[in-house]
Design an enzyme around this catalytic site. Structure first.
Site, mmCIF file in Angstrom:
data_model
loop_
_atom_site.group_PDB
_atom_site.id
_atom_site.type_symbol
_atom_site.label_atom_id
_atom_site.label_comp_id
_atom_site.label_asym_id
_atom_site.label_seq_id
_atom_site.Cartn_x
_atom_site.Cartn_y
_atom_site.Cartn_z
ATOM 1 N N CYS A 145 37.170 -28.557 3.853
ATOM 2 C CA CYS A 145 36.444 -27.439 4.149
ATOM 3 C C CYS A 145 37.161 -26.297 3.853
ATOM 4 C CB CYS A 145 36.030 -27.610 5.583
ATOM 5 S SG CYS A 145 34.884 -26.312 6.014
ATOM 6 N N CYS B 16 36.393 -23.429 6.620
ATOM 7 C CA CYS B 16 36.904 -23.493 7.956
ATOM 8 C C CYS B 16 38.659 -23.341 7.879
ATOM 9 C CB CYS B 16 36.874 -24.968 8.514
ATOM 10 S SG CYS B 16 35.519 -25.648 8.104
ATOM 11 N N ASP B 17 39.327 -23.974 6.775
ATOM 12 C CA ASP B 17 40.824 -23.907 6.445
ATOM 13 C C ASP B 17 41.346 -22.746 5.558
ATOM 14 O OD1 ASP B 17 40.644 -25.944 8.482
ATOM 15 O OD2 ASP B 17 40.696 -27.389 6.819
#
Ligand SMILES: Cc1cc2nc3c(=O)[nH]c(=O)nc-3n(C[C@H](O)[C@H](O)[C@H](O)COP(=O)(O)OP(=O)(O)OC[C@H]3O[C@@H](n4cnc5c(N)ncnc54)[C@H](O)[C@@H]3O)c2cc1C
Length: 307
Positions: free
Chosen positions: A134, A137-138
């Site tokens: 992701c 997200c990261d």
């Protein structure tokens, strides 16, 4: 006993839920969450009627639309995942991971798809220690670092574009000599000075001690094994359908997708329909999934009136 059980709360399931409410079909919608796969997308630019919307914003719009029409016609079983589906007298019963059972006369499977995992040594060991699925997200965790993206489809290129905002360099590894991604997205990524592309290459191992320090891959042109020093590996190698719970109920094709009649989304089992990425539909898009859900609902409504 509900008239209809919808399994899934992505665009296919939510579109079906909205139509079910308008058609006054007593419905239970069972889903992990409302929104579906593109919830992590930074910007969806092809959801018709909206030039650009963040995936999480689209998910909120789905929930609000459902909420506005559902009244006491559509019940929500949020946070529940169907683990088995059985034919019973008069309909179908689903068991969920919370131990709850739900029964309905008809079923619409709209459980979509999940991420295909990278299957090479080190990939599992370093998951969340440099290997990630992701970018939104990261991505910020890899600010100023060299990273690799595996996969040459739209998801791979979108991930690369997101990462270029933070990373020192992004190297996209693709196993084929041509890309599946849209040419406009490829062009945008290629234009960035920190973007590198390696074609015809197959990842063979994720390297590191405590965290990822590199990616080993086979250059398919020369047959050589090479190493790319990176701190992050973003995997975008496709999806697998969430259809395990239905495998003994409906006919699946070789990749586990549910076979449907594309005119009405009906499966090979009377009373069961499927829509969106869980099916053998050729193209996987939000608008298509929503359209599939609507198509199924029209047919389910007629079926229920007839029975
Ligand atoms: C990163 C990314 C970006 C994308 N960007 C775009 C884009 O810009 N434009 C576009 O058109 N498409 C985009 N797509 C593709 C699009 O998201 C999918 O085609 C679409 O979400 C499919 O919708 P669906 O309703 O069939 O399934 P999904 O979106 O996969 O939704 C499935 C739903 O079912 C639920 N579920 C799963 N298993 C179970 C179970 N066992 N029991 C109950 N519920 C279950 C899930 O919680 C989820 O709510 C993108 C996909 C990804 C991964």
């Amino acid at each position: 006993m509900f008239d209809l059980m919808i399994i899934g709360g992505g665009p296919a399931g939510v579109a079906a839920g909205v139509y079910a409410a308008r058609k006054h079909l007593k419905t239970i919608l069972i889903t992990g969450e409302i929104g579906g796969q593109s919830v992590v997308s930074e910007g969806i630019e092809n959801w018709i009627g909206s030039p650009k919307v963040h995936g999480s914003e689209l998910a909120k719009l789905f929930a609000a639309h459902l909420d506005a029409v559902k009244g006491d016609i559509v019940a929500l079983a949020l946070g529940e995942l169907v683990v088995s589906l059985e034919k019973t007298s008069g309909g179908f019963t689903a068991k969920t991971n919370t131990g709850t059972e739900h029964s309905a006369k008809t079923v619409l499977i709209a459980s979509g798809a999940g991420r295909r995992k990278l299957d090479v040594p080190g990939a599992e060991k370093f998951e969340n220690k440099g290997v990630t699925y992701c970018a939104s997200c990261d991505g910020p965790l890899f600010s100023g670092m060299d990273v690799a993206v595996i996969g040459g489809g739209n998801a791979g290129f979108e991930t690369a574009l997101q990462l270029l905002a933070y990373a020192k360099s992004v190297t996209l590894i693709h196993r084929n000599p041509d890309f599946k991604a849209d040419p406009v997205t490829v062009k945008k990524a290629r234009a960035h000075p920190n973007m590198h592309i390696i074609m015809n290459a197959e990842p063979t191992a994720v390297l590191g001690e405590q965290f990822v320090s590199g990616l080993e891959y086979k250059d398919k042109n020369s047959g050589e094994t090479k190493e790319l020093p990176v701190s992050g590996v973003f995997v975008e190698i496709g999806v697998i359908p969430n259809t395990g719970f239905a495998k003994d109920m409906v006919e699946l094709e070789a990749f586990g997708r549910i076979k449907v009649d594309p005119r009405n989304q009906h499966t090979n089992v009377d009373g069961v329909w499927a829509a969106g990425d869980a099916t053998d539909e050729l193209y996987h898009q939000n608008n298509i999934a929503a359209g599939d859900g609507v198509k199924a609902l029209e047919d389910i409504y007629l079926w229920i009136k007839k029975h």
